[in-house]
Design a protein around this motif. Structure first.
Motif, PDB file in Angstrom:
ATOM      1  N   SER A  53       0.742  -1.041   0.016  1.00 56.14           N
ATOM      2  CA  SER A  53       0.140  -0.048   0.026  1.00 56.14           C
ATOM      3  C   SER A  53       0.939   1.269  -0.068  1.00 56.14           C
ATOM      4  N   GLY A  54       1.998   1.201   0.828  1.00 58.66           N
ATOM      5  CA  GLY A  54       2.820   2.522   0.833  1.00 58.66           C
ATOM      6  C   GLY A  54       3.451   2.695  -0.387  1.00 58.66           C
ATOM      7  N   TYR A  55       4.028   1.549  -1.204  1.00 61.29           N
ATOM      8  CA  TYR A  55       4.437   1.763  -2.486  1.00 61.29           C
ATOM      9  C   TYR A  55       3.601   2.222  -3.406  1.00 61.29           C
ATOM     10  N   MET A  56       2.163   2.060  -3.344  1.00 58.80           N
ATOM     11  CA  MET A  56       1.114   2.656  -4.188  1.00 58.80           C
ATOM     12  C   MET A  56       1.112   3.941  -3.927  1.00 58.80           C
ATOM     13  N   VAL A  57       1.086   4.536  -2.588  1.00 58.55           N
ATOM     14  CA  VAL A  57       1.185   5.785  -2.184  1.00 58.55           C
ATOM     15  C   VAL A  57       2.249   6.488  -2.558  1.00 58.55           C
ATOM     16  N   PHE A  58       3.449   5.756  -2.676  1.00 58.16           N
ATOM     17  CA  PHE A  58       4.692   6.639  -3.112  1.00 58.16           C
ATOM     18  C   PHE A  58       4.439   6.921  -4.678  1.00 58.16           C
ATOM     19  N   LEU A  59       3.717   5.883  -5.469  1.00 50.32           N
ATOM     20  CA  LEU A  59       3.723   6.173  -6.835  1.00 50.32           C
ATOM     21  C   LEU A  59       2.655   7.648  -7.003  1.00 50.32           C
ATOM     22  N   MET A  60       1.833   7.901  -6.180  1.00 55.79           N
ATOM     23  CA  MET A  60       1.307   9.043  -6.159  1.00 55.79           C
ATOM     24  C   MET A  60       2.240  10.168  -6.582  1.00 55.79           C
ATOM     25  N   GLN A  61       3.348  10.129  -5.897  1.00 57.90           N
ATOM     26  CA  GLN A  61       4.076  11.128  -6.230  1.00 57.90           C
ATOM     27  C   GLN A  61       4.427  11.430  -7.454  1.00 57.90           C
ATOM     28  N   CYS A  62       4.471  10.389  -8.286  1.00 59.92           N
ATOM     29  CA  CYS A  62       4.681  10.365  -9.668  1.00 59.92           C
ATOM     30  C   CYS A  62       3.616  10.859 -10.559  1.00 59.92           C
ATOM     31  N   GLY A  63       2.318  10.525  -9.826  1.00 59.30           N
ATOM     32  CA  GLY A  63       1.046  10.918 -10.238  1.00 59.30           C
ATOM     33  C   GLY A  63       0.871  12.366 -10.184  1.00 59.30           C
ATOM     34  N   PHE A  64       1.069  12.888  -9.045  1.00 54.76           N
ATOM     35  CA  PHE A  64       1.009  14.314  -8.767  1.00 54.76           C
ATOM     36  C   PHE A  64       2.232  15.264  -9.707  1.00 54.76           C
ATOM     37  N   ALA A  65       3.126  14.502  -9.699  1.00 52.96           N
ATOM     38  CA  ALA A  65       4.318  15.011 -10.872  1.00 52.96           C
ATOM     39  C   ALA A  65       3.908  15.159 -12.184  1.00 52.96           C
ATOM     40  N   MET A  66       3.134  14.249 -12.685  1.00 48.46           N
ATOM     41  CA  MET A  66       2.630  14.259 -14.193  1.00 48.46           C
ATOM     42  C   MET A  66       1.451  15.162 -14.072  1.00 48.46           C
ATOM     43  N   LEU A  67       0.569  15.113 -13.166  1.00 49.87           N
ATOM     44  CA  LEU A  67      -0.616  16.103 -13.132  1.00 49.87           C
ATOM     45  C   LEU A  67       0.052  17.484 -13.201  1.00 49.87           C
ATOM     46  N   THR A  68       0.511  17.749 -12.349  1.00 52.20           N
ATOM     47  CA  THR A  68       1.202  19.308 -12.095  1.00 52.20           C
ATOM     48  C   THR A  68       2.038  19.654 -13.130  1.00 52.20           C
ATOM     49  N   ALA A  69       3.035  18.673 -13.799  1.00 60.26           N
ATOM     50  CA  ALA A  69       3.842  19.128 -14.982  1.00 60.26           C
ATOM     51  C   ALA A  69       2.709  19.253 -16.017  1.00 60.26           C
ATOM     52  N   ASP A  95       9.592  -0.160  14.104  1.00 59.83           N
ATOM     53  CA  ASP A  95       8.340  -0.154  13.241  1.00 59.83           C
ATOM     54  C   ASP A  95       8.690   0.683  11.912  1.00 59.83           C
ATOM     55  N   PHE A  96       9.602   0.006  11.070  1.00 62.80           N
ATOM     56  CA  PHE A  96       9.887   0.458   9.799  1.00 62.80           C
ATOM     57  C   PHE A  96       8.765   0.508   8.903  1.00 62.80           C
ATOM     58  N   THR A  97       8.114  -0.697   8.954  1.00 60.67           N
ATOM     59  CA  THR A  97       6.857  -0.678   8.005  1.00 60.67           C
ATOM     60  C   THR A  97       6.112   0.721   8.470  1.00 60.67           C
ATOM     61  N   GLY A  98       5.581   0.784   9.504  1.00 61.37           N
ATOM     62  CA  GLY A  98       4.837   2.017   9.943  1.00 61.37           C
ATOM     63  C   GLY A  98       5.362   3.299   9.271  1.00 61.37           C
ATOM     64  N   PHE A  99       6.948   3.573   9.584  1.00 60.92           N
ATOM     65  CA  PHE A  99       7.686   4.625   9.060  1.00 60.92           C
ATOM     66  C   PHE A  99       7.569   4.838   7.619  1.00 60.92           C
ATOM     67  N   PHE A 100       7.543   3.706   6.831  1.00 59.31           N
ATOM     68  CA  PHE A 100       7.449   3.718   5.441  1.00 59.31           C
ATOM     69  C   PHE A 100       6.108   4.492   4.942  1.00 59.31           C
ATOM     70  N   PHE A 101       5.139   3.629   5.550  1.00 58.16           N
ATOM     71  CA  PHE A 101       3.760   3.996   5.152  1.00 58.16           C
ATOM     72  C   PHE A 101       3.356   5.700   5.413  1.00 58.16           C
ATOM     73  N   GLN A 102       4.079   6.072   6.608  1.00 59.32           N
ATOM     74  CA  GLN A 102       3.583   7.410   7.038  1.00 59.32           C
ATOM     75  C   GLN A 102       4.446   8.395   6.368  1.00 59.32           C
ATOM     76  N   TRP A 103       5.774   8.012   6.048  1.00 63.41           N
ATOM     77  CA  TRP A 103       6.466   8.778   5.328  1.00 63.41           C
ATOM     78  C   TRP A 103       5.934   9.241   3.749  1.00 63.41           C
ATOM     79  N   ALA A 104       5.304   8.020   3.315  1.00 62.22           N
ATOM     80  CA  ALA A 104       4.651   8.328   2.096  1.00 62.22           C
ATOM     81  C   ALA A 104       3.282   9.080   2.231  1.00 62.22           C
ATOM     82  N   PHE A 105       2.811   9.184   3.243  1.00 64.38           N
ATOM     83  CA  PHE A 105       1.728   9.952   3.524  1.00 64.38           C
ATOM     84  C   PHE A 105       2.154  11.689   3.658  1.00 64.38           C
TER      85      PHE A 105
END
Lengths: 458, 458, 458
Positions: free
Chosen positions: B44-60, B122-132
């Motif tokens: 789920s966190g990987y997918m949230v990270f991919l939203m960064q790419c989505g935002f980048a393409m949308l804003t560009a 809690d590396f899993t939690g950190f990863f997910f929360q960073w993506a948020f």
């Protein structure tokens, strides 16, 4: 857990403790099974959803600049309209609560409501099946691109995802009559017939009725090249589709618990090999025939390989995937590849792998056992029935739209392009190309006084 | 395992064997639970990270060609700066080891260090929360695009991911005071208020202080259209965001073991339906009002639908998702949609589904039970507090940058575009557009001798 | 399950029932383990496959418009040719059934056939390892872009995925001699040496032998900038690669059952932090040196950070990831970053985390324990051996192609660009750029009567 949980102080067995501990553990294990299968199906479904993006990029790259926004909007509305249509009607016709009462169509659970079988609770299944329905719908967008009216396309997308496709999926996957035809039943693991043939033949019918794009053939009737505006977008789209296919094919196991993990892993490999074989076959064919290394042809070959392996990916040897993909890549149209893929089940399926996937009593393909023809016959007849169903519904549907003047945009709009005539401006407004096209269009309109009157139409 | 493991040769029970076998199996099951939940949250966190790419393409796609590289770089640095900021400070303020000692802010585990509660694990939690956190930061990039200085943007991104956002997430999700406000607590499942309102109102404040783009309004004060350079990129970005939202919303269950799979599956479906309803609503609204089928508006409508369902996706009926998405799509700005979405919890949440997700004692929405208003009041007041927090921090922050002359690029740089003035050249160097813009800029500079002195500024 | 299953009516224990119940549950649990690990590896593999798309977009954006289709086709054929090559030969040389009989090369399971160890059944492993092989191959495409012949590239891709790479992976990961060198063995968790150095040094050798692009240096020997045609594509590609790296690095745990979830989660975090540190380092370096905020440099820095952390992501502290990524970003070439990353294992690895990942007897990095040098020495010597292996095979291979006149396209083709000379037309046919380039090329051909005779060559 120490032994006091199971044993009393005097060493005798604590029967209640033992049973309680066992049952508590069993509940956790069963929840793990549910969690694992849910995650598998949802993640697969997410990947199938991403195929919408892949189709959008592929189709956008395949049209001329002036219709880019049009085809993008159609693709994104496939998903939106498909979601509402499948929610209100599609699921009910495909897998609705009382669906087992006849072999033709499901009923109940309209709008995911409760039915006599209880409250609707298969949200995982709904999500996955919606993504499939939207895929079936979006296949058509490329076939009729650049000249079909927006209303016609949206109506068609609703009709297909609400009724045409769900009924077919009921027949094959929802316990309908094709799942037991000839006392044997079709086997179409991930939807060569159910998804790709339905979308492909609907698109074929649509394209035939809509007619070719303006200027597609010259005065001598020879086709005029109309290359799409971006090979990069086509490549991006194809990669996304290939990626999404790993949700489509392995995901069609609908779970990975029990022994299903072996089925799922085989699907991933056969899917890969068929795609590769399709791409390489087309590369060689086009080099030999046209003396070019044709990127767009290779992309088509990969997609054809992916479609071709879809029906039998769980049941064939890897060497068969090479053959299935390579031959699939030689077919000219989407629907035909789907047909070929569906027949491949009856040709190459292994009974061993069918049994491993929970089909112990079905015959395999005749290449694997020369005495077995029931599967081939079932799939062949089933495919013919499905093609008839699609054409019987879609041909009158498009004809009716045509009679009402709702099917095709006007010639002047087609010359201008949909983006400027319908969608408020070009897809790339900073790009001089858009301005050039606009200028040319103004010129052509100026020379054709009659055409301007169509501009405000559908 | 044969019976000798549990039973001695004389048939009596082997107590030690039984307990050992049971405990060994129990360990495997518990590891399965951990593995399953970890995989669910990470994917789920990987997918949230991919939203960064989505935002980048949308804003560009939404900016003019001459600022493409600028906005891409800002988006990619959101993720980078956000990672370092959240690693050093953000996690500590949000969920740091001793976080339960007050209701305002976490502490401990700075740089993921050990704290009095033990080593950080809690590396899993950190990863997910960073993506948020990175998502909250990136929302702003579009609001202030094309005229904000690079230093200002990077400073803001650090400030938001290190402090502003983490504190809010502590209040609502980390056991802070909003999780118990009115003795009831806010319920914001995936972050309408915590993520989207924080990003949205920060962007609104930034845009107001930075001021509009040069030439955005004509002499009569009417807005001049400044279309982005690629509707295709906007569409690609929106599809990626929609895909990533399946990580964002269902992933916020933070696990799929136990009974959570039902919660997760509901989220996937309500998210889909709200997106679809948002897209279709905007399509119809724009057609009725402006007589065009507006692709970019539909993309916005889909995103608004996705934002709107974020707070309550786990707890509402599917029909409510249609309403939530459709109304959300009618809001003009990101922050307002987030506000609407947060209120939707108090309007539409079902106590049954809250209980299934581990909130048995909370009231639901007042549409579901007319006597229950505590959730609505909690979310309303909580949202107001969050908006105040964001504005109290962000407004002075941007004002201070403005006073120091670090907020906005010079007029000449804005005319040239950031790509040439700051980033070494155009995004599309082979493209005659870039050359044209460059030429125009040289001309305009030539006519404005004062402006050239600003070119080497921030 | 009630107690009657375990107990007879008279209260005595039903031994058979107890054992049966326990074993049934145990089977379900073991299937859960298999399902969970299979899903983890496959989803990771899907994400690694998507890196093909990322590389394609990055490389396409990095070349001039006139070679776009060429580089896209090469990238997509990496995956296709790699799939067939790895299926027929690669897996056999890397992990083939009888692979433990010598330390140099695997054998058996050619074309995934049965071997003396039984039928091939590791489809999950094959899928994941194919995706890695294709990654190693595709790294080269950028190094030799725009001037290498199509036949040369396809031959190379086959050679690398069928033989060069599989043998290296056998040495390090398949029980070969480097897994036990110095009685200790290399530790390269996800492939700094096995994947990135193999691809990087093959590309370096290729680029040196093919020579620079025509016009790359001016009469004084100074490099002439040849910017790629789309920074947006480069950004899209880098985001996709970053996303895919979460499959590449955490996925290299090859399972998430047992205690592996802690290993996997650490990988996700260290990978993130190294990428961020790499990006920020390059941003600062380029601003200080060249006074621009350089998007393309930041993208390279992120990728360098990702490569650098690949060997040790599972075993290092998060603060070490900052250092590893930041230093990695300062290296100029892909192969060198891979080398640095492989050495980082011997510098920063923690024995505690190695033990948690199943390597309890290996020494860690010398920064963590000054007395331990065996890991550093093993990785250093192993890397040197791998570089030698790659160069010994690839240099003669490219030289032989060169002697046969198959390595490089003609000067006129390079001027025209591959897309028009080999691939049937430009990537963006509606774009005036393509036409301009075509015109320029015709002019240059007109002035160079000798060059036209090369146009129909390879």
């Amino acid at each position: 857990m120490d032994s006091t949980y199971f044993f009393a102080d005097d060493g005798t067995l604590n029967a209640t403790g033992l049973v309680t501990g066992f049952n508590e553990l069993k509940q956790v294990v069963e929840d793990n099974v549910s969690g694992l299968d849910t995650m598998f199906v949802l993640v697969s479904g997410y990947m199938v959803f991403l195929m919408q993006c892949g189709f959008a990029m592929l189709t956008a790259g395949s049209v001329r600049t002036k219709n880019t926004k049009n085809v993008l909007l159609k693709n994104i509305l496939d998903a939106c309209v498909g979601a509402i249509a499948y929610y209100l009607f599609g699921w009910a016709f495909a897998y609705g609560g009382d669906s087992k009462i006849n072999g033709f169509i499901g009923s109940g659970n309209f709008a995911l409501s409760a039915s006599s079988e209880g409250d609707f609770d298969d949200f995982t299944g709904f999500f996955f099946q919606w993504a499939f329905a939207a895929t079936a719908a979006t296949i058509v967008s490329g076939s009729v691109a650049e000249r079909t009216s927006f209303y016609a396309y949206i109506s068609y997308a609703f009709f297909l995802t609400a009724f045409v496709y769900p009924v077919v999926s009921h027949w094959v996957w929802g316990g309908g009559f094709l799942s037991n035809i000839f006392g044997h039943g079709m086997i179409d693991f991930a939807g060569c017939s159910v998804v790709h043939m339905v979308g492909g033949f609907a698109g074929l019918a649509g394209a035939a009725i809509v007619g070719p794009r303006y200027g597609r053939f010259n005065a001598e009737g020879k086709p005029v090249p109309m290359p799409g505006h971006s090979a990069t977008l086509c490549t991006l789209g194809t990669f996304m589709l290939w990626f999404g296919w790993y949700g489509f094919n392995p995901g069609s196991a609908l779970g990975i618990s029990g022994g299903a993990y072996t089925v799922v892993a085989r699907c991933a490999v056969t899917t890969t090999i068929a795609a590769a074989a399709g791409g390489i076959t087309t590369l060689v064919l086009k080099k030999v025939m046209d003396h070019i290394f044709d990127l767009l042809a290779v992309l088509n070959g990969i997609l054809a390989g992916l479609v071709a392996i879809t029906a039998c990916c769980a049941f064939v040897e890897v060497w068969a995937a090479v053959i299935i993909g390579a031959i699939g890549a030689a077919f000219p149209i989407h629907g035909a590849v789907g047909f070929w893929g569906a027949l491949c089940s009856g040709i190459f399926n292994s009974k061993t792998y069918q049994a491993a996937a929970g089909l112990p009593d079905q015959q395999g393909g005749f290449v694997m056992d020369i005495s077995e023809w029931k599967l081939f016959a079932s799939n062949l007849v089933g495919c013919i029935i499905i093609v008839c169903w699609v054409l019987v519904l879609i041909v009158p549907f498009f004809f009716a739209l045509n009679v009402m003047g709702l099917l095709r945009i006007s010639e002047s709009e087609e010359l201008i392009g949909n983006d400027i005539s319908k969608h408020g401006g070009p897809a790339y407004p900073n790009d001089p190309v858009g301005e050039l096209e606009e200028t040319n269009v103004s010129d052509s309109l100026a020379m054709d006084p009659d055409s301007s009157k169509h501009v405000d139409e559908v």
